[in-house]
Design a protein around this motif. Structure first.
Motif, short mmCIF file in Angstrom:
data_model
loop_
_atom_site.label_atom_id
_atom_site.label_comp_id
_atom_site.label_asym_id
_atom_site.label_seq_id
_atom_site.Cartn_x
_atom_site.Cartn_y
_atom_site.Cartn_z
N ILE A 77 9.18 3.36 14.68
CA ILE A 77 10.51 3.65 14.15
C ILE A 77 10.34 4.86 13.22
CG2 ILE A 77 12.51 2.77 12.90
CD1 ILE A 77 11.28 -0.08 13.41
N PRO A 78 10.81 6.04 13.65
CA PRO A 78 10.67 7.23 12.80
C PRO A 78 11.33 7.00 11.43
CG PRO A 78 11.41 7.83 15.00
CD PRO A 78 11.49 6.33 14.90
N PHE A 79 10.69 7.50 10.39
CA PHE A 79 11.28 7.34 9.06
C PHE A 79 12.63 8.04 8.97
CE2 PHE A 79 6.87 6.27 7.81
CZ PHE A 79 7.14 4.99 7.34
N PRO A 83 0.82 -1.21 0.00
CA PRO A 83 0.00 0.00 0.00
C PRO A 83 0.86 1.26 0.00
CG PRO A 83 -0.80 -1.56 1.64
CD PRO A 83 0.52 -2.09 1.14
N ASP A 84 0.33 2.30 -0.59
CA ASP A 84 0.97 3.62 -0.61
C ASP A 84 1.07 4.12 0.83
OD1 ASP A 84 1.49 6.37 -0.69
OD2 ASP A 84 0.24 6.69 -2.47
N ALA A 85 2.30 4.32 1.32
CA ALA A 85 2.52 4.78 2.68
C ALA A 85 2.96 6.24 2.73
CB ALA A 85 3.56 3.89 3.36
N SER A 86 2.81 6.96 1.62
CA SER A 86 3.31 8.34 1.55
C SER A 86 2.64 9.26 2.57
CB SER A 86 3.16 8.91 0.15
OG SER A 86 1.80 8.92 -0.25
N ALA A 87 1.42 8.97 2.96
CA ALA A 87 0.73 9.81 3.96
C ALA A 87 1.42 9.74 5.33
CB ALA A 87 -0.73 9.40 4.09
N ALA A 88 2.25 8.71 5.54
CA ALA A 88 2.96 8.56 6.80
C ALA A 88 4.29 9.32 6.82
CB ALA A 88 3.21 7.08 7.09
N PHE A 89 4.65 9.92 5.68
CA PHE A 89 5.91 10.67 5.62
C PHE A 89 5.92 11.73 6.73
CE2 PHE A 89 8.58 14.17 4.03
CZ PHE A 89 9.78 13.48 3.96
N GLY A 90 7.04 11.82 7.41
CA GLY A 90 7.13 12.71 8.55
C GLY A 90 6.78 12.01 9.85
N GLY A 91 6.32 10.77 9.74
CA GLY A 91 5.92 9.99 10.90
C GLY A 91 6.83 8.80 11.10
N SER A 92 6.22 7.67 11.40
CA SER A 92 6.97 6.47 11.78
C SER A 92 6.39 5.23 11.14
CB SER A 92 6.92 6.28 13.30
OG SER A 92 7.45 7.37 13.98
#
Length: 168
Positions: A119-121, A50-59
């Motif tokens: 785990i932070p990106f 799945p597209d995880a781009s919405a989690a960018f800035g997160g973990s």
């Protein structure tokens, strides 16, 4: 699928199975005799994630437990933008065309229940030593090695490792 340390006579061994809906990586990391350094075990899955781009800035959030929480070599990788995911996760950015395998260490708290860990990106890097798994360039040192929203939208492989430390 599981992969045990295949190089230079590695003796680490592990298995990967899905049991009761949870992935189980079971094994032991031991020294590669010719190198006098820990080998590795890992489990990998290739596919379209799945597209995880919405989690960018997160973990990245993992739900984990371990019968050996003291083990110091837990790592996770995800691959995006690599020509060959398997090659990228073998070379750690040190060889041409081996970028795109983002790796981070994590620890598992003691306890018999599953726990969520974050785990932070920003803890991930696609430049790390293929001998030890340790990052050679961190995200804090260079934005060039960090995952981006674009990379998080196109993940093609995920791996869980026991690496860089002897133990079960």
């Amino acid at each position: 699928k599981a992969l045990n340390d295949p190089v230079m006579g590695g003796k680490s061994s592990g298995t990967w199975a899905v049991t009761n809906g949870a992935g189980v990586l079971d094994g032991e990391v031991v020294n590669v005799p010719s190198l006098s350094a820990p080998g590795f075990i890992k489990a990998s899955a290739d596919g379209t994630f799945p597209d995880a781009s919405a989690a960018f800035g997160g973990s990245l959030v993992l739900t984990v437990r371990s019968s050996t929480p003291e083990y110091a070599g837990f790592r996770v990788t995800f691959v995006s933008g690599a020509t060959s995911p398997a090659f990228a996760c073998s070379a750690g950015g040190a060889l041409p065309l081996s970028r795109g395998c983002f790796k981070a260490k994590f620890s598992v708290p003691a306890g018999s229940d599953f726990m969520k860990i974050k785990i932070p990106f920003t803890d991930f890097s696609d430049k790390w030593s293929s001998a030890t798994g340790e990052q050679t360039t961190t995200c804090a040192q260079s934005a060039d090695v960090c995952p981006t929203a674009s990379k998080l939208s196109k993940i093609k492989r995920v791996e869980f490792w026991g690496e860089g430390a002897n133990g079960k």
